[in-house]
Design a protein around this motif. Structure first.
Motif, PDB file in Angstrom:
ATOM      1  N   GLN A  30      -0.317 -11.680  -5.674  1.00  0.00           N
ATOM      2  CA  GLN A  30      -0.369 -10.659  -4.625  1.00  0.00           C
ATOM      3  C   GLN A  30      -1.455  -9.628  -4.914  1.00  0.00           C
ATOM      4  N   PRO A  31      -2.364  -9.415  -3.970  1.00  0.00           N
ATOM      5  CA  PRO A  31      -3.338  -8.332  -4.138  1.00  0.00           C
ATOM      6  C   PRO A  31      -2.637  -6.981  -4.171  1.00  0.00           C
ATOM      7  N   VAL A  32      -3.151  -6.064  -4.982  1.00  0.00           N
ATOM      8  CA  VAL A  32      -2.574  -4.732  -5.080  1.00  0.00           C
ATOM      9  C   VAL A  32      -2.573  -4.034  -3.726  1.00  0.00           C
ATOM     10  N   THR A  33      -3.584  -4.312  -2.903  1.00  0.00           N
ATOM     11  CA  THR A  33      -3.721  -3.626  -1.616  1.00  0.00           C
ATOM     12  C   THR A  33      -2.887  -4.242  -0.496  1.00  0.00           C
ATOM     13  N   ALA A  34      -2.171  -5.319  -0.779  1.00  0.00           N
ATOM     14  CA  ALA A  34      -1.428  -6.016   0.281  1.00  0.00           C
ATOM     15  C   ALA A  34      -0.397  -5.106   0.937  1.00  0.00           C
ATOM     16  N   GLN A  35       0.383  -4.428   0.125  1.00  0.00           N
ATOM     17  CA  GLN A  35       1.421  -3.559   0.670  1.00  0.00           C
ATOM     18  C   GLN A  35       0.823  -2.415   1.484  1.00  0.00           C
ATOM     19  N   HIS A  36      -0.275  -1.852   0.997  1.00  0.00           N
ATOM     20  CA  HIS A  36      -0.947  -0.774   1.738  1.00  0.00           C
ATOM     21  C   HIS A  36      -1.387  -1.256   3.114  1.00  0.00           C
ATOM     22  N   ASN A  37      -1.953  -2.457   3.169  1.00  0.00           N
ATOM     23  CA  ASN A  37      -2.418  -2.987   4.453  1.00  0.00           C
ATOM     24  C   ASN A  37      -1.267  -3.205   5.421  1.00  0.00           C
ATOM     25  N   LEU A  96      -1.119  -8.173  -8.681  1.00  0.00           N
ATOM     26  CA  LEU A  96       0.164  -7.900  -9.306  1.00  0.00           C
ATOM     27  C   LEU A  96       0.672  -9.178  -9.959  1.00  0.00           C
ATOM     28  N   VAL A  97       1.074  -9.082 -11.226  1.00  0.00           N
ATOM     29  CA  VAL A  97       1.415 -10.263 -12.017  1.00  0.00           C
ATOM     30  C   VAL A  97       2.914 -10.264 -12.325  1.00  0.00           C
ATOM     31  N   PRO A  98       3.620 -11.382 -12.101  1.00  0.00           N
ATOM     32  CA  PRO A  98       5.038 -11.464 -12.476  1.00  0.00           C
ATOM     33  C   PRO A  98       5.231 -11.203 -13.964  1.00  0.00           C
ATOM     34  N   TYR A 140      -8.184 -13.864 -11.466  1.00  0.00           N
ATOM     35  CA  TYR A 140      -7.158 -13.153 -12.232  1.00  0.00           C
ATOM     36  C   TYR A 140      -6.775 -13.795 -13.561  1.00  0.00           C
ATOM     37  N   ASN A 141      -7.375 -14.895 -13.946  1.00  0.00           N
ATOM     38  CA  ASN A 141      -7.118 -15.459 -15.272  1.00  0.00           C
ATOM     39  C   ASN A 141      -8.282 -15.143 -16.212  1.00  0.00           C
ATOM     40  N   THR A 200       3.171 -12.593 -17.199  1.00  0.00           N
ATOM     41  CA  THR A 200       3.199 -14.037 -17.401  1.00  0.00           C
ATOM     42  C   THR A 200       1.769 -14.561 -17.529  1.00  0.00           C
ATOM     43  N   LEU A 201       1.656 -15.724 -18.133  1.00  0.00           N
ATOM     44  CA  LEU A 201       0.397 -16.468 -18.089  1.00  0.00           C
ATOM     45  C   LEU A 201       0.469 -17.318 -16.830  1.00  0.00           C
ATOM     46  N   TYR A 202      -0.127 -16.819 -15.767  1.00  0.00           N
ATOM     47  CA  TYR A 202       0.054 -17.431 -14.448  1.00  0.00           C
ATOM     48  C   TYR A 202      -1.057 -18.436 -14.172  1.00  0.00           C
TER      49      TYR A 202
END
Length: 425
Positions: A47-54, A27-29, A407-408, A36-38
């Motif tokens: 943050q991994p997409v699966t973090a909230q699921h876990n 997930l990108v701000p 992720y870049n 953003t160019l993070y």
């Protein structure tokens, strides 16, 4: 490879990138409705997409099973941390039993120094990099004072030569040799947080052992960034955080490495806690401590399962990507492309507006490039932020930028180069 400063070239590199789809796992701000160019993974990974699921899975188990969640359910909490050690050990180049997951970085550094900083009247000095991250400086100084020594006499900091920004390996080895008679410990960062220099951990470890000292490393900026071979390098101990290149959440759980040669050392003291007791006898509640075999014997307290769930979300991505080796291949290319674009800005302006103080040799750096801004440094950094670039500012005039391979993209690096060029017009 011959680089080109064009969007078409960057797009071609992205098309050829076998890891190009992994960006979607994070997930990108947002900035003005766009990603953003993070480039700040050296401070905090995305943050991994699966973090909230876990995390939700842990909360659901807590809701449904309460205390039985330690022993029942899909992922019983009692052994949850053991599910992660295989992937983690491959990232740091260790055997599974040589690593465990616990606490936070500086806490672990203190705990490991209980075991590996054993000063005597003759051997009491510590060698470390000058200008290490302050937390390491504070930890070492407090350990030295705890043992009744003066940090000014006991801690030897090695600084670059005049006019240079990074340390020469030969200078590090020479200082170790000079103090062979009174040296107890060599404690270095794997990668310096400020310059991005990756140290020759194999040579430093060998020199420390030749001098009769232990060798340990703080891998906060190295774990998940460069290929590590802690076991093969014969490193005695190491610790790291997991919230930078391992993307496991702000203040995320840490890990440690203890070389297997120290598992049965009766002279190696440690602080003891119930969670480090042998698991198959832990609930017998005996009076005398019997450590779990391996690094797990250094654990103290019950694992924070929510933090482990975040860590698992991140480590699963490393596993799916094939481990650290393919990530490192892309990382070297990404960083080299950013270096090319920065040098192109200098060439086009007939001036070294940005001086890269990170080593040019890819073996001596991770993905971070540290830039000394010659003109209007703070204004340049603010311009980046205003145009959707998230990097890192360090006083008095350094911008740290870290293209992370998970992720870049090469197009993002190209766009960063365009914004940097516009900042100095």
């Amino acid at each position: 490879m011959i680089f080109q400063n064009t969007s078409q070239f960057a797009d071609l590199l992205d098309e050829q990138d076998p890891l190009k789809n992994f960006r979607s796992k994070f997930l990108v701000p947002q900035h003005k409705g766009k990603d953003t160019l993070y480039f700040c993974g050296n401070s905090l990974g995305l943050q991994p997409v699966t973090a909230q699921h876990n995390i939700n899975g842990i909360l659901q188990t807590w809701q449904n099973l309460a205390i039985e969640g330690f022993f029942a359910g899909e992922d019983p909490w009692l052994g949850y941390h053991k599910k992660l050690t295989h992937t983690l050990s491959s990232i740091v180049g260790a055997k599974s039993e040589e690593v465990t997951i616990m606490n936070s970085l500086t806490v672990n550094l203190h705990l490991l120094m209980v075991s590996f900083y054993k000063p005597t009247g003759k051997r009491y000095k510590i060698i470390m990099e000058g200008s290490a991250f302050p937390s390491d400086q504070y930890a070492l100084a407090s350990q030295v004072k705890f043992h009744g020594y003066d940090p000014k006499d006991s801690i030897i900091e090695i600084f670059p030569r005049d006019g240079e920004f990074t340390l020469r390996t030969e200078d590090i080895l020479e200082v170790i040799d000079q103090h062979a008679s009174d040296l107890a410990l060599v404690l270095f960062g794997g990668i310096n947080y400020y310059t991005g220099q990756c140290f020759d951990m194999l040579s430093i470890t060998a020199a420390a052992h030749k001098a009769g000292a232990y060798a340990g490393f703080d891998l906060a900026h190295a774990a998940g960034n460069v290929v590590l071979k802690l076991h093969d390098w014969d490193v005695d101990f190491a610790c790291w955080c997991a919230y930078k290149y391992m993307n496991s959440g702000p203040g995320g759980i840490s890990g440690i490495f203890v070389n297997e040669k120290h598992f049965a050392n009766p002279y190696l003291s440690r602080f003891e806690g119930w969670w480090g007791f042998k698991q198959d006898e832990r609930f017998l509640m005996p009076h005398d401590f019997k450590p779990e075999v391996g690094a797990a014997g250094w654990q103290l307290s019950t694992s924070p399962v929510v933090l482990l769930a975040l860590h698992k979300a991140a480590l699963d991505i490393f596993e799916e990507a094939g481990g650290i080796e393919p990530l490192r291949i892309k990382s070297e290319l990404l960083t080299a492309y950013l270096e090319f674009l920065i040098n192109d800005i200098n060439t086009n302006n007939n001036d070294e507006l940005f001086r890269i103080i990170t080593p040019k040799n890819k073996v001596e750096r991770g993905c971070q490039l540290s830039l000394v801004c010659k003109k209007n440094a703070r204004q340049t950094f603010n311009f980046l932020m205003e145009n959707g670039v998230m990097g890192d500012w360090r006083e008095p005039n350094v911008i740290r930028l870290s293209p992370v391979p998970l992720y870049n993209s090469f197009m993002q690096v190209f766009e960063l180069g365009q914004i940097l060029a516009a900042a100095v017009v």
